[in-house]
Design an enzyme around this catalytic site. Structure first.
Site, PDB file in Angstrom:
ATOM      1  N   CYS A 115      42.222  57.472  41.163  1.00 45.63           N
ATOM      2  CA  CYS A 115      42.752  58.784  40.859  1.00 45.63           C
ATOM      3  C   CYS A 115      43.713  59.217  41.951  1.00 45.63           C
ATOM      4  CB  CYS A 115      41.611  59.797  40.782  1.00 45.63           C
ATOM      5  SG  CYS A 115      40.245  59.281  39.729  1.00 45.63           S
ATOM      6  N   ASP A 144      29.832  57.675  39.494  1.00 38.52           N
ATOM      7  CA  ASP A 144      29.713  57.346  40.914  1.00 38.52           C
ATOM      8  C   ASP A 144      30.084  58.552  41.785  1.00 38.52           C
ATOM      9  OD1 ASP A 144      32.332  57.123  39.998  1.00 38.52           O
ATOM     10  OD2 ASP A 144      32.900  55.625  41.494  1.00 38.52           O
ATOM     11  N   VAL A 201      53.268  37.240  37.679  1.00 39.71           N
ATOM     12  CA  VAL A 201      54.715  37.424  37.649  1.00 39.71           C
ATOM     13  C   VAL A 201      55.331  36.048  37.877  1.00 39.71           C
ATOM     14  CG1 VAL A 201      54.854  38.014  40.112  1.00 39.71           C
ATOM     15  CG2 VAL A 201      56.649  38.779  38.564  1.00 39.71           C
ATOM     16  N   SER A 227      42.217  41.377  42.752  1.00 39.34           N
ATOM     17  CA  SER A 227      43.319  40.756  43.504  1.00 39.34           C
ATOM     18  C   SER A 227      42.734  39.879  44.608  1.00 39.34           C
ATOM     19  CB  SER A 227      44.202  41.849  44.112  1.00 39.34           C
ATOM     20  OG  SER A 227      44.964  41.341  45.182  1.00 39.34           O
ATOM     21  N   GLY A 228      43.439  38.826  44.964  1.00 37.70           N
ATOM     22  CA  GLY A 228      42.994  37.940  46.048  1.00 37.70           C
ATOM     23  C   GLY A 228      43.483  38.380  47.414  1.00 37.70           C
TER      24      GLY A 228
END
Lengths: 648, 87
Positions: free
Chosen positions: A2, A100, A291, A365-366
């Site tokens: 957010c 949460d 990508v 993501s790595g």
């Protein structure tokens, strides 16, 4: 995920509600699903919601405690909220919602400001405690989620992005020349400094308490490494086993959501590992996103397809063509809120747009593995420089620099004498805290030759690298050299550039939440204790990570050499889409902005147009000037056209 | 001869590596690497310029700082390479 905004101070109630709506409206892209404001007695909170957990109205924010005395606005996720809720319920607390957010709120009620130490997550939050008349701000340990603040006419203002603060009447954007110097040397401003003069960021792993008209901040966590020879002494197999268990759990809790979670897949080792783990845990299959580049120098699509076939994921890819980067770069600068020296954030902006088009909100993501497991070429470069420094006259040793930069053609053509000269910066000072980064910082700082005379005079005597060096912790000098280099990358460049310019800001431009299993603080702390030679074994990067995940990946991926993520820089602006650069780099525009030498900038542009500006310095300077000129155009008027659109 | 070479090399450096900014003095002996004027691509640009402008053939072994890291060194190197080979 957010966006939050708010203030602490005395404002008329009607005015406050309207201001909070404008401030949160300016960051509507971070939370397109809902909005809310809360005006208390002495403070106010605004919120834009991206619904990920408890999608019902119960999860709406700002959220008040049962007795109405405490109110929270919160950006991010706490991945261990289920476990924390269990602990709180065992202590007699009852919950009204499944969100949460309520767990975090009650955790504060239970523990006070120390509640942050219980959280495992990526978040930036504000809690207004009306009884105590204090505002608590906090940010996650690694710096995934942003939080900015400033003072104006006796009131304290904060927000997820600076453009929100610029909605406050009287707060105006002005470039901070020292931040510009830091960007043109180190790639990022040193927190709490930002590109905006007088506007600051709360550093990662910090909590700030604002009360009685004063703000006090302190760290609640710090990255640290063992003093030499005091790391994990167990056999490699045991360390790899524990690493794997931690990584499994870090990924598992990051799949918690009431919406589908996908995964970025670059084709490199790290995102392949994360995707492979997630695919095993996703009963309905995993969707992956990549990508690709038209230019084969940057493209990794063959590796991406290898992983897609190995995992059987539903895959989506977006092609980054020659002119795409130029086309979106003004929007990229608007979202980054700072000048940069590389275009690499732009394709990630495109990629996040693709995720949003596919109707998804959350991706893994790595990112982070290169920092905590020593994946970057710079770590190898520093090792070779020390090796060369021991025999400065050697004609053989400098050849190793070619081995670690196979993708840099200009380096491949250098003689050993020139290789030694280029990488020789600082080899005679092995105890320099910035030893590992000196050649990079020096090469980057070459771009400052385009600074205007006025800017140089304003910066006279200032040395950004020395400011960074002076900020190292007391025990730094007793760490292994690899750990020192890892600290600089993880503590400074990861939040300062990777997680912000390339991370949060590009994803949140499209309302996409990115989650990073490698940045679970349990894994970060564990990796810090792993002996250096198990992370960088000779010149093999991420050795222990490869060992711990060998069963997950095809050999073509697990054994592939590191290919750093890069994108075409000045070449992106050569076609007609990049014509706007002629205007923003015109002598009139450059003179009016006052930051750069107009004649030199014009010659650089001409060199780029002729396709003969291929060096690191020229490209960094070109992207730096274009982005700084765009920054000024977008932000220097308090309410630019873009922010007006966003606020409405 | 040497002064003419120096003048042309200086003009090339000011134009290509300093982007026309000649406000800072550039000494004949000043190191181009230590002054952060050339990077690895810059060396290749310089070599290309010397070959095209002065017609010197540059072997790999010639591309070393001892020959190319200042205006004076470059001028001396070009003069040497341009001398007729005597029996």
């Amino acid at each position: 995920m957010c966006g939050i905004a708010g203030y602490a101070g005395t404002l008329p109630r009607d005015e406050a509600a309207m201001l909070l709506r404008r401030m949160s409206g300016a960051i509507a892209h971070r939370g397109p699903d809902a909005q809310g404001v809360h005006v208390g007695n002495g403070a106010g909170l605004g919120h834009r919601r991206l619904s990920v957990i408890d999608l019902s109205a119960d999860g709406a924010q700002p959220m008040q405690s049962a007795d109405g005395s405490v109110c929270i606005a919160y950006n991010g996720e706490v991945f261990n909220y289920i476990e924390l809720r269990g602990i709180l319920e065992a202590r007699g607390r009852r919950f009204r919602t499944a969100s949460d957010t309520e767990v975090v709120l009650q955790l504060y009620e239970e523990y006070g400001p120390e509640f942050v130490t219980h959280l495992n997550g990526d978040l930036a939050l504000a809690i207004w405690d009306e009884r105590r008349k204090r505002m608590i701000l906090a940010r996650d340990r690694m710096g995934v989620r942003p939080l900015f603040y400033t003072w104006h006419r006796g009131a304290f203002y904060f927000a997820s992005e600076v453009k929100s603060l610029l909605q406050v009447p009287g707060i105006e954007a002005e470039i901070d020349p020292f931040a510009l110097d830091q960007i043109f040397t180190l790639w990022a401003p040193i927190a709490p400094r930002t590109a905006f003069k007088g506007i600051f960021e709360l550093p990662p792993a910090h909590v700030m308490i604002v009360e009685d008209g004063e703000a006090r901040s302190r760290p609640y966590w710090a990255l640290s490494f063992p003093e030499q020879d005091h790391g994990d002494v167990r056999p490699q197999s045991e360390i790899a086993e524990e690493l794997r268990a931690l990584l499994d759990d870090a990924t598992r809790i990051r799949l918690r959501a009431d919406v589908e979670v996908g995964s970025f897949l670059s084709g490199g080792l790290d995102s392949s590992i994360v995707s492979a783990l997630a695919a095993r845990m996703a009963p309905n299959g995993l969707r992956t996103f990549s990508v690709t580049f038209d230019d084969t120098e940057f493209d990794e699509s063959a590796y991406q397809q290898t992983m897609v076939q190995a995992l059987g994921t539903k895959h989506h890819a977006i092609a980054c063509g020659p002119e795409d980067i130029a086309g979106i770069f003004p929007a990229v600068v608007w979202h980054m809120e700072r000048p940069v020296l590389r275009t690499a954030p732009a394709p990630l902006y495109q990629l996040s747009g693709l995720v949003r088009e596919q109707g998804m909100k959350v991706v893994l993501s790595g990112e982070g593995a290169d920092e905590i497991f020593a994946g970057y070429d710079l770590f190898k470069e520093a090792r070779i420089r020390r090796f060369c420094g021991r025999q400065p006259s050697s004609q053989i040793r400098p050849h190793l620099f070619r081995k670690i930069y196979p993708y840099l053609s200009s380096l491949q053509q250098q003689t050993p004498e020139y290789l030694a000269a280029f990488f020789g910066t600082g080899v005679d000072a092995p105890n320099d805290p910035l030893f590992s980064h000196r050649p990079r910082f020096r090469a980057t700082a070459g771009a400052k030759m385009f600074f205007s005379r006025d800017l140089r005079e304003a910066l006279a005597g200032y040395d950004a690298a020395e400011e960074l060096a002076s900020a190292m912790p007391e025990t730094f000098g007793r760490w292994h050299p690899l750990h020192q280099a890892q600290y600089i990358e993880t503590h400074f460049l990861l939040p300062g550039y990777i997680l912000s310019s390339q991370g949060d800001r590009m994803a949140m431009a499209h309302g996409i939440e990115t989650r990073f299993p490698f940045l679970d603080h349990r894994l970060v702390e564990f990796a810090a204790r792993i002996p250096p030679n198990l992370k960088l074994k000779g010149l093999r990067e991420k050795h222990i990570l490869r060992a711990a995940t060998a069963d997950l990946l095809p050999p073509a991926i697990s054994e592939r050499p590191k290919q750093p993520y890069r994108a075409p820089d000045s070449a992106s602006f050569r076609g007609p889409v990049g014509d706007y650069v002629d205007e923003i780099m015109s002598a009139e525009a450059v003179s009016a902005n006052g930051l750069f030498n107009p004649q030199a900038a014009a010659k650089l542009l001409e060199k780029c147009r002729r396709d003969v500006a291929t060096g690191f310095r020229d490209n960094a300077a070109f992207v730096g000037i274009v982005s700084a000129q765009l920054w000024s155009r977008e932000f220097s008027n308090t309410v630019s056209s873009r922010s007006r659109e966003a606020a409405i | 001869m040497s002064d003419a070479i120096k003048s042309q090399v200086r003009a090339f450096i000011v134009e290509n590596f300093l982007f026309g900014d000649d406000s800072t003095p550039l000494g004949d002996e000043q190191s181009l690497i230590e002054s952060d004027m050339v990077d690895s691509t810059g060396i290749l640009e310089l070599v290309s310029f010397l070959e095209e402008r002065f017609g010197v053939a540059m072997a790999d072994a010639d591309i070393v700082p001892a020959n190319l890291d200042s205006i004076a060194r470059i001028a001396a190197f070009v003069a040497r390479k341009s001398e007729p080979v005597s029996g």
